[in-house]
Design an enzyme around this catalytic site. Structure first.
Site, PDB file in Angstrom:
ATOM      1  CG  ASP A   1     -17.637  11.288 -31.640  1.00 18.08           C
ATOM      2  OD1 ASP A   1     -18.487  11.351 -32.537  1.00 18.08           O
ATOM      3  OD2 ASP A   1     -17.644  10.383 -30.779  1.00 18.08           O
TER       4      ASP A   1
ATOM      5  N   GLY B   1     -16.635  10.036 -35.292  1.00 18.31           N
ATOM      6  CA  GLY B   1     -17.076   8.663 -35.553  1.00 18.31           C
ATOM      7  C   GLY B   1     -15.916   7.683 -35.632  1.00 18.31           C
ATOM      8  N   GLY B   2     -14.697   8.196 -35.741  1.00 19.53           N
ATOM      9  CA  GLY B   2     -13.535   7.331 -35.948  1.00 19.53           C
ATOM     10  C   GLY B   2     -13.298   6.361 -34.802  1.00 19.53           C
TER      11      GLY B   2
ATOM     12  CG  ASP C   1      -8.809  10.453 -34.978  1.00 17.91           C
ATOM     13  OD1 ASP C   1     -10.022  10.127 -34.971  1.00 17.91           O
ATOM     14  OD2 ASP C   1      -8.154  10.629 -33.947  1.00 17.91           O
TER      15      ASP C   1
ATOM     16  CD  GLN D   1      -4.881   9.233 -32.536  1.00 20.96           C
ATOM     17  OE1 GLN D   1      -4.310   8.534 -31.699  1.00 20.96           O
ATOM     18  NE2 GLN D   1      -6.199   9.439 -32.506  1.00 20.96           N
TER      19      GLN D   1
ATOM     20  N   GLY E   1      -6.247   9.075 -28.666  1.00 27.04           N
ATOM     21  CA  GLY E   1      -5.536   7.816 -28.497  1.00 27.04           C
ATOM     22  C   GLY E   1      -5.111   7.520 -27.077  1.00 27.04           C
TER      23      GLY E   1
ATOM     24  CG  ASP F   1     -15.463  13.380 -24.307  1.00 28.38           C
ATOM     25  OD1 ASP F   1     -16.110  12.309 -24.316  1.00 28.38           O
ATOM     26  OD2 ASP F   1     -14.340  13.490 -24.840  1.00 28.38           O
TER      27      ASP F   1
ATOM     28  CB  CYS G   1     -23.227  18.318  -3.522  1.00 32.62           C
ATOM     29  SG  CYS G   1     -23.875  18.431  -5.199  1.00 32.62           S
TER      30      CYS G   1
ATOM     31  CB  CYS H   1     -26.770  18.954  -7.088  1.00 32.91           C
ATOM     32  SG  CYS H   1     -27.194  17.342  -6.405  1.00 32.91           S
TER      33      CYS H   1
ATOM     34  CB  CYS I   1     -26.934  17.035  -2.480  1.00 28.69           C
ATOM     35  SG  CYS I   1     -25.881  15.770  -3.206  1.00 28.69           S
TER      36      CYS I   1
ATOM     37  CG  HIS J   1     -24.531  13.978  -6.773  1.00 28.14           C
ATOM     38  ND1 HIS J   1     -24.206  15.024  -5.937  1.00 28.14           N
ATOM     39  CD2 HIS J   1     -23.463  13.135  -6.767  1.00 28.14           C
ATOM     40  CE1 HIS J   1     -23.007  14.829  -5.438  1.00 28.14           C
ATOM     41  NE2 HIS J   1     -22.525  13.692  -5.915  1.00 28.14           N
TER      42      HIS J   1
HETATM   43 ZN    ZN Z   1     -25.304  16.650  -5.281  1.00 23.46          ZN
END
Ligand code: ZN
Length: 374
Positions: A92, A94-95, A146, A193, A220, A270, A308, A310, A313, A339
Protein backbone atom coordinates in the site's frame (compact mmCIF):
# COMPACT_ATOMS: atom_id res chain seq x y z
CA UNK A 1 8.33 -12.55 -19.12
CA UNK A 2 5.13 -10.63 -18.70
CA UNK A 3 5.39 -7.46 -16.61
CA UNK A 4 1.64 -7.35 -16.05
CA UNK A 5 -1.19 -9.02 -17.93
CA UNK A 6 -4.82 -9.51 -16.95
CA UNK A 7 -6.89 -12.16 -18.74
CA UNK A 8 -10.58 -12.59 -17.95
CA UNK A 9 -11.53 -16.25 -18.40
CA UNK A 10 -15.24 -16.05 -17.64
CA UNK A 11 -17.93 -13.65 -16.45
CA UNK A 12 -21.20 -14.25 -14.60
CA UNK A 13 -23.37 -11.16 -14.26
CA UNK A 14 -20.98 -8.40 -13.20
CA UNK A 15 -18.52 -10.92 -11.69
CA UNK A 16 -15.33 -12.00 -13.46
CA UNK A 17 -12.73 -14.70 -12.96
CA UNK A 18 -9.30 -14.42 -14.51
CA UNK A 19 -5.54 -14.46 -14.11
CA UNK A 20 -3.04 -11.68 -13.49
CA UNK A 21 0.37 -12.67 -14.91
CA UNK A 22 3.47 -11.10 -13.36
CA UNK A 23 7.18 -11.92 -13.28
CA UNK A 24 7.01 -13.50 -9.82
CA UNK A 25 3.93 -15.61 -10.58
CA UNK A 26 0.27 -15.71 -11.48
CA UNK A 27 -2.58 -14.38 -9.37
CA UNK A 28 -5.94 -16.09 -9.73
CA UNK A 29 -8.89 -13.69 -9.46
CA UNK A 30 -11.05 -13.04 -7.56
CA UNK A 31 -8.04 -13.01 -5.20
CA UNK A 32 -7.66 -12.57 -1.48
CA UNK A 33 -4.33 -11.14 -0.26
CA UNK A 34 -3.32 -11.98 3.33
CA UNK A 35 -1.87 -8.94 5.08
CA UNK A 36 1.84 -9.08 6.01
CA UNK A 37 1.95 -5.81 7.90
CA UNK A 38 5.49 -5.87 9.31
CA UNK A 39 7.11 -8.23 6.77
CA UNK A 40 5.21 -11.17 8.28
CA UNK A 41 1.71 -12.59 7.98
CA UNK A 42 1.33 -12.80 11.74
CA UNK A 43 1.69 -16.29 13.30
CA UNK A 44 2.40 -17.88 9.89
CA UNK A 45 5.54 -19.01 8.06
CA UNK A 46 5.48 -17.98 4.37
CA UNK A 47 5.26 -21.63 3.24
CA UNK A 48 2.08 -21.98 5.28
CA UNK A 49 0.59 -18.87 3.65
CA UNK A 50 1.33 -20.35 0.24
CA UNK A 51 -0.01 -23.79 1.22
CA UNK A 52 -3.28 -22.09 2.18
CA UNK A 53 -3.56 -21.00 -1.46
CA UNK A 54 -2.40 -17.38 -1.46
CA UNK A 55 -0.88 -16.19 -4.75
CA UNK A 56 0.04 -12.73 -3.41
CA UNK A 57 0.41 -11.00 -0.04
CA UNK A 58 0.25 -7.36 1.04
CA UNK A 59 2.97 -5.35 2.80
CA UNK A 60 2.44 -2.03 4.58
CA UNK A 61 4.57 0.95 3.53
CA UNK A 62 3.80 2.92 6.71
CA UNK A 63 4.95 0.16 9.09
CA UNK A 64 8.00 -0.88 7.06
CA UNK A 65 9.26 2.69 6.54
CA UNK A 66 9.28 3.19 10.31
CA UNK A 67 10.65 -0.25 11.22
CA UNK A 68 13.01 -1.64 9.96
CA UNK A 69 13.13 1.19 7.36
CA UNK A 70 12.85 0.91 3.56
CA UNK A 71 16.54 1.67 2.95
CA UNK A 72 17.53 -1.15 5.34
CA UNK A 73 15.19 -3.62 3.60
CA UNK A 74 16.74 -2.59 0.27
CA UNK A 75 20.29 -3.18 1.62
CA UNK A 76 19.15 -6.63 2.74
CA UNK A 77 18.02 -7.53 -0.78
CA UNK A 78 14.41 -6.34 -0.77
CA UNK A 79 11.23 -7.46 0.99
CA UNK A 80 10.91 -10.81 -0.86
CA UNK A 81 14.33 -12.02 0.27
CA UNK A 82 14.02 -10.42 3.73
CA UNK A 83 10.81 -12.32 4.58
CA UNK A 84 11.32 -15.37 2.32
CA UNK A 85 8.27 -14.89 0.05
CA UNK A 86 9.17 -15.24 -3.65
CA UNK A 87 5.73 -14.60 -5.13
CA UNK A 88 4.06 -11.26 -5.85
CA UNK A 89 3.76 -8.65 -3.10
CA UNK A 90 1.42 -5.66 -3.23
CA UNK A 91 2.40 -2.71 -1.06
CA UNK A 92 0.00 0.00 0.00
CA UNK A 93 1.07 3.63 -0.28
CA UNK A 94 1.12 4.46 3.43
CA UNK A 95 -1.61 7.05 2.87
CA UNK A 96 -4.34 5.25 4.78
CA UNK A 97 -2.26 4.30 7.82
CA UNK A 98 -0.60 7.66 8.16
CA UNK A 99 -4.13 8.99 8.69
CA UNK A 100 -5.25 6.25 11.06
CA UNK A 101 -2.12 5.56 13.15
CA UNK A 102 0.30 8.49 13.20
CA UNK A 103 0.21 11.60 15.36
CA UNK A 104 0.58 15.34 14.65
CA UNK A 105 -0.32 14.99 10.99
CA UNK A 106 -0.08 17.97 8.66
CA UNK A 107 -1.48 17.55 5.15
CA UNK A 108 -0.46 19.96 2.39
CA UNK A 109 -0.43 19.78 -1.41
CA UNK A 110 3.16 18.51 -1.12
CA UNK A 111 2.28 15.53 1.11
CA UNK A 112 1.89 14.56 4.75
CA UNK A 113 4.30 15.21 7.62
CA UNK A 114 3.69 13.17 10.76
CA UNK A 115 5.09 11.77 13.97
CA UNK A 116 5.69 8.03 14.23
CA UNK A 117 3.29 6.15 16.55
CA UNK A 118 6.34 4.11 17.68
CA UNK A 119 8.75 6.79 18.91
CA UNK A 120 7.40 10.20 17.90
CA UNK A 121 10.12 10.71 15.26
CA UNK A 122 9.20 13.06 12.38
CA UNK A 123 8.61 11.68 8.88
CA UNK A 124 7.22 12.82 5.55
CA UNK A 125 5.21 10.94 2.95
CA UNK A 126 4.50 12.35 -0.49
CA UNK A 127 3.67 10.68 -3.81
CA UNK A 128 7.39 10.77 -4.67
CA UNK A 129 8.59 9.39 -1.31
CA UNK A 130 5.88 6.69 -1.29
CA UNK A 131 6.97 5.53 -4.77
CA UNK A 132 10.61 5.53 -3.60
CA UNK A 133 9.80 3.44 -0.51
CA UNK A 134 7.76 0.91 -2.50
CA UNK A 135 10.63 0.67 -5.01
CA UNK A 136 13.17 0.13 -2.19
CA UNK A 137 10.95 -2.65 -0.79
CA UNK A 138 10.86 -4.25 -4.26
CA UNK A 139 7.05 -4.25 -4.47
CA UNK A 140 5.40 -6.00 -7.44
CA UNK A 141 2.14 -4.04 -7.29
CA UNK A 142 2.70 -0.46 -6.16
CA UNK A 143 -0.24 1.65 -4.97
CA UNK A 144 -0.54 5.36 -5.83
CA UNK A 145 -0.31 7.71 -2.83
CA UNK A 146 -3.71 9.11 -1.89
CA UNK A 147 -5.66 10.67 0.92
CA UNK A 148 -8.42 8.57 2.47
CA UNK A 149 -10.76 11.13 4.06
CA UNK A 150 -13.22 10.39 6.85
CA UNK A 151 -16.38 9.27 5.10
CA UNK A 152 -18.96 11.37 7.01
CA UNK A 153 -17.85 14.80 5.75
CA UNK A 154 -19.62 17.36 3.55
CA UNK A 155 -19.50 16.76 -0.20
CA UNK A 156 -17.21 19.73 -0.88
CA UNK A 157 -14.63 18.40 1.60
CA UNK A 158 -14.76 14.94 -0.01
CA UNK A 159 -14.50 16.56 -3.46
CA UNK A 160 -11.42 18.66 -2.56
CA UNK A 161 -9.72 15.62 -1.04
CA UNK A 162 -10.51 13.47 -4.10
CA UNK A 163 -9.20 16.18 -6.46
CA UNK A 164 -5.92 16.38 -4.53
CA UNK A 165 -5.66 12.56 -4.60
CA UNK A 166 -6.01 12.71 -8.40
CA UNK A 167 -3.13 15.25 -8.61
CA UNK A 168 -1.16 12.91 -6.33
CA UNK A 169 -2.08 10.01 -8.67
CA UNK A 170 -0.41 11.83 -11.57
CA UNK A 171 2.67 12.56 -9.42
CA UNK A 172 2.71 8.88 -8.36
CA UNK A 173 2.58 7.83 -12.03
CA UNK A 174 5.49 10.16 -12.93
CA UNK A 175 7.63 9.10 -9.95
CA UNK A 176 6.92 5.38 -10.54
CA UNK A 177 7.84 5.68 -14.23
CA UNK A 178 11.16 7.32 -13.28
CA UNK A 179 12.00 4.23 -11.18
CA UNK A 180 14.21 2.59 -13.83
CA UNK A 181 14.60 -1.18 -13.60
CA UNK A 182 11.92 -1.52 -10.91
CA UNK A 183 9.31 0.21 -13.11
CA UNK A 184 10.08 -2.26 -15.92
CA UNK A 185 9.07 -5.23 -13.75
CA UNK A 186 6.38 -3.86 -11.44
CA UNK A 187 2.81 -2.59 -11.85
CA UNK A 188 1.16 0.59 -10.58
CA UNK A 189 -2.48 0.82 -9.44
CA UNK A 190 -4.48 4.04 -9.11
CA UNK A 191 -7.03 4.52 -6.32
CA UNK A 192 -10.56 5.82 -6.88
CA UNK A 193 -11.91 8.12 -4.14
CA UNK A 194 -15.17 10.03 -3.69
CA UNK A 195 -16.68 8.31 -0.65
CA UNK A 196 -20.32 7.28 -1.28
CA UNK A 197 -20.99 9.89 -3.99
CA UNK A 198 -21.63 8.50 -7.49
CA UNK A 199 -20.70 11.74 -9.26
CA UNK A 200 -17.41 12.17 -7.39
CA UNK A 201 -16.55 8.48 -7.90
CA UNK A 202 -17.15 8.96 -11.62
CA UNK A 203 -14.93 12.06 -11.79
CA UNK A 204 -12.23 10.15 -9.93
CA UNK A 205 -12.50 7.16 -12.29
CA UNK A 206 -12.23 9.43 -15.34
CA UNK A 207 -9.16 11.21 -13.93
CA UNK A 208 -7.43 7.90 -13.19
CA UNK A 209 -8.29 6.41 -16.59
CA UNK A 210 -6.83 9.48 -18.29
CA UNK A 211 -3.54 8.96 -16.44
CA UNK A 212 -3.58 5.20 -17.11
CA UNK A 213 -2.80 2.46 -14.57
CA UNK A 214 -2.31 -1.31 -14.65
CA UNK A 215 -5.17 -1.78 -12.20
CA UNK A 216 -7.62 0.31 -10.23
CA UNK A 217 -8.45 0.21 -6.55
CA UNK A 218 -11.69 1.34 -4.93
CA UNK A 219 -10.45 3.30 -1.92
CA UNK A 220 -12.19 5.04 0.93
CA UNK A 221 -14.65 2.25 1.74
CA UNK A 222 -14.78 -0.20 4.68
CA UNK A 223 -14.11 2.76 6.97
CA UNK A 224 -17.25 2.45 9.09
CA UNK A 225 -20.01 3.15 6.56
CA UNK A 226 -21.55 -0.32 7.01
CA UNK A 227 -22.20 -3.10 4.49
CA UNK A 228 -25.40 -1.62 3.06
CA UNK A 229 -23.75 1.70 2.16
CA UNK A 230 -20.66 -0.08 0.87
CA UNK A 231 -22.73 -2.36 -1.40
CA UNK A 232 -24.78 0.64 -2.60
CA UNK A 233 -21.49 2.29 -3.67
CA UNK A 234 -20.24 -0.95 -5.22
CA UNK A 235 -23.43 -1.06 -7.30
CA UNK A 236 -21.84 1.71 -9.45
CA UNK A 237 -18.13 2.17 -8.57
CA UNK A 238 -16.55 -0.93 -10.22
CA UNK A 239 -18.43 -0.25 -13.47
CA UNK A 240 -16.93 3.26 -13.64
CA UNK A 241 -13.42 1.77 -13.84
CA UNK A 242 -11.86 0.28 -17.01
CA UNK A 243 -13.46 -3.09 -17.75
CA UNK A 244 -10.23 -4.79 -18.89
CA UNK A 245 -8.21 -4.02 -15.73
CA UNK A 246 -8.29 -5.61 -12.25
CA UNK A 247 -10.42 -3.84 -9.64
CA UNK A 248 -9.22 -4.02 -6.06
CA UNK A 249 -11.43 -3.22 -3.05
CA UNK A 250 -9.01 -2.15 -0.32
CA UNK A 251 -9.36 -3.43 3.25
CA UNK A 252 -12.33 -5.77 2.68
CA UNK A 253 -13.48 -7.75 4.46
CA UNK A 254 -15.79 -10.23 6.14
CA UNK A 255 -16.60 -13.36 4.06
CA UNK A 256 -20.09 -12.04 3.24
CA UNK A 257 -18.61 -8.64 2.23
CA UNK A 258 -16.33 -10.44 -0.23
CA UNK A 259 -19.14 -12.51 -1.76
CA UNK A 260 -21.27 -9.39 -2.27
CA UNK A 261 -18.36 -7.41 -3.74
CA UNK A 262 -17.43 -10.20 -6.16
CA UNK A 263 -21.06 -10.24 -7.33
CA UNK A 264 -20.63 -6.50 -8.02
CA UNK A 265 -17.47 -6.92 -10.14
CA UNK A 266 -14.51 -6.71 -7.73
CA UNK A 267 -11.42 -8.84 -8.46
CA UNK A 268 -9.02 -8.34 -5.53
CA UNK A 269 -9.27 -8.01 -1.73
CA UNK A 270 -7.08 -7.66 1.34
CA UNK A 271 -8.00 -7.69 5.01
CA UNK A 272 -6.47 -8.35 8.43
CA UNK A 273 -9.65 -10.15 9.53
CA UNK A 274 -8.60 -13.82 9.07
CA UNK A 275 -5.25 -13.28 10.81
CA UNK A 276 -6.43 -10.84 13.50
CA UNK A 277 -9.49 -12.98 14.28
CA UNK A 278 -7.25 -16.05 14.50
CA UNK A 279 -5.36 -14.35 17.32
CA UNK A 280 -8.60 -13.26 19.01
CA UNK A 281 -10.27 -16.67 19.20
CA UNK A 282 -12.57 -16.31 16.19
CA UNK A 283 -12.72 -19.04 13.52
CA UNK A 284 -14.49 -18.57 10.19
CA UNK A 285 -16.50 -21.55 8.95
CA UNK A 286 -19.06 -22.23 6.22
CA UNK A 287 -21.66 -22.19 9.04
CA UNK A 288 -20.58 -18.73 10.20
CA UNK A 289 -17.96 -17.49 12.66
CA UNK A 290 -17.21 -19.41 15.88
CA UNK A 291 -15.99 -17.90 19.14
CA UNK A 292 -13.56 -20.55 20.34
CA UNK A 293 -13.45 -19.09 23.87
CA UNK A 294 -17.05 -20.20 24.32
CA UNK A 295 -17.42 -23.06 26.86
CA UNK A 296 -19.70 -25.01 24.52
CA UNK A 297 -16.52 -26.10 22.63
CA UNK A 298 -14.78 -27.49 25.75
CA UNK A 299 -15.50 -31.15 24.99
CA UNK A 300 -16.32 -30.94 21.27
CA UNK A 301 -14.16 -33.43 19.35
CA UNK A 302 -15.22 -32.08 15.92
CA UNK A 303 -12.82 -29.98 13.82
CA UNK A 304 -13.39 -26.20 13.41
CA UNK A 305 -15.10 -26.95 10.08
CA UNK A 306 -16.13 -30.42 8.88
CA UNK A 307 -15.60 -29.44 5.21
CA UNK A 308 -12.16 -27.85 5.68
CA UNK A 309 -9.07 -29.76 4.44
CA UNK A 310 -6.58 -27.51 6.28
CA UNK A 311 -3.82 -28.93 8.53
CA UNK A 312 -5.61 -27.60 11.64
CA UNK A 313 -8.97 -29.18 10.84
CA UNK A 314 -7.50 -32.54 9.76
CA UNK A 315 -5.49 -32.81 13.01
CA UNK A 316 -7.00 -30.93 15.95
CA UNK A 317 -10.36 -30.78 17.73
CA UNK A 318 -12.44 -27.79 18.75
CA UNK A 319 -11.89 -28.93 22.34
CA UNK A 320 -8.09 -28.63 22.02
CA UNK A 321 -8.25 -25.26 20.26
CA UNK A 322 -10.70 -24.01 22.91
CA UNK A 323 -8.20 -25.08 25.60
CA UNK A 324 -5.26 -23.38 23.81
CA UNK A 325 -7.27 -20.20 23.30
CA UNK A 326 -8.49 -20.08 26.91
CA UNK A 327 -4.90 -20.68 28.12
CA UNK A 328 -3.46 -17.92 25.92
CA UNK A 329 -1.16 -20.43 24.23
CA UNK A 330 0.63 -19.24 21.06
CA UNK A 331 -0.27 -22.45 19.25
CA UNK A 332 -3.96 -21.55 19.50
CA UNK A 333 -3.37 -18.35 17.52
CA UNK A 334 -1.19 -20.21 15.01
CA UNK A 335 -3.71 -23.02 14.37
CA UNK A 336 -6.67 -20.65 14.08
CA UNK A 337 -4.81 -18.23 11.79
CA UNK A 338 -3.85 -21.14 9.54
CA UNK A 339 -7.46 -22.37 9.38
CA UNK A 340 -8.83 -18.86 8.73
CA UNK A 341 -6.39 -18.26 5.86
CA UNK A 342 -7.34 -21.62 4.34
CA UNK A 343 -11.03 -20.79 4.76
CA UNK A 344 -10.64 -17.45 2.96
CA UNK A 345 -8.70 -19.08 0.10
CA UNK A 346 -11.29 -21.88 -0.19
CA UNK A 347 -13.98 -19.21 -0.39
CA UNK A 348 -12.09 -17.47 -3.23
CA UNK A 349 -11.67 -20.79 -5.07
CA UNK A 350 -15.37 -21.53 -4.68
CA UNK A 351 -16.19 -18.05 -6.07
CA UNK A 352 -13.84 -18.57 -9.03
CA UNK A 353 -15.38 -22.00 -9.74
CA UNK A 354 -18.93 -20.65 -9.50
CA UNK A 355 -18.20 -17.77 -11.90
CA UNK A 356 -16.56 -20.17 -14.37
CA UNK A 357 -19.60 -22.46 -14.15
CA UNK A 358 -22.10 -19.59 -14.41
CA UNK A 359 -23.62 -20.50 -11.04
CA UNK A 360 -22.52 -17.54 -8.89
CA UNK A 361 -26.04 -16.44 -7.90
CA UNK A 362 -26.86 -19.97 -6.71
CA UNK A 363 -23.53 -20.26 -4.87
CA UNK A 364 -24.01 -16.89 -3.15
CA UNK A 365 -27.54 -17.82 -2.05
CA UNK A 366 -26.32 -21.11 -0.58
CA UNK A 367 -23.33 -19.44 1.06
CA UNK A 368 -25.46 -16.80 2.81
CA UNK A 369 -28.06 -19.35 3.87
CA UNK A 370 -25.41 -21.60 5.55
CA UNK A 371 -23.24 -18.75 6.87
CA UNK A 372 -26.05 -16.87 8.62
CA UNK A 373 -27.91 -19.94 9.82
CA UNK A 374 -24.89 -20.83 12.01
ZN1 ZN B 1 -9.57 -25.65 8.62
Amino acid sequence: MTRFGFTIHATDGKARTGTIAMRRGEIRTPAFMPVGTAATVKAMKPEGVRAAGADIILGNTYHLMLRPGAERVARLGGLHRFMNWDRPILTDSGGYQVMSLSELRKITEEGVTFASHLDGSRHMLSPERSMEIQRLLGSDIVMAFDECPKIDQPRDVIAKSMEMSMRWAQRSRDAFDAGGEHAEGAALFGIQQGALDEGLRNESADALSAIGFDGYAIGGLAVGEGQEAMFATLDFAPGQLPQDRPRYLMGVGKPDDIVGAVERGVDMFDCVLPTRSGRNGQAFTWAGPLNMRNARHAEDTAPLDERCPCPTCTTYSRAYIHHLTKSGEMLGAMLMTEHNLWFYQQLMQALRDAIAAGTLAEFARGFRSDYFRG
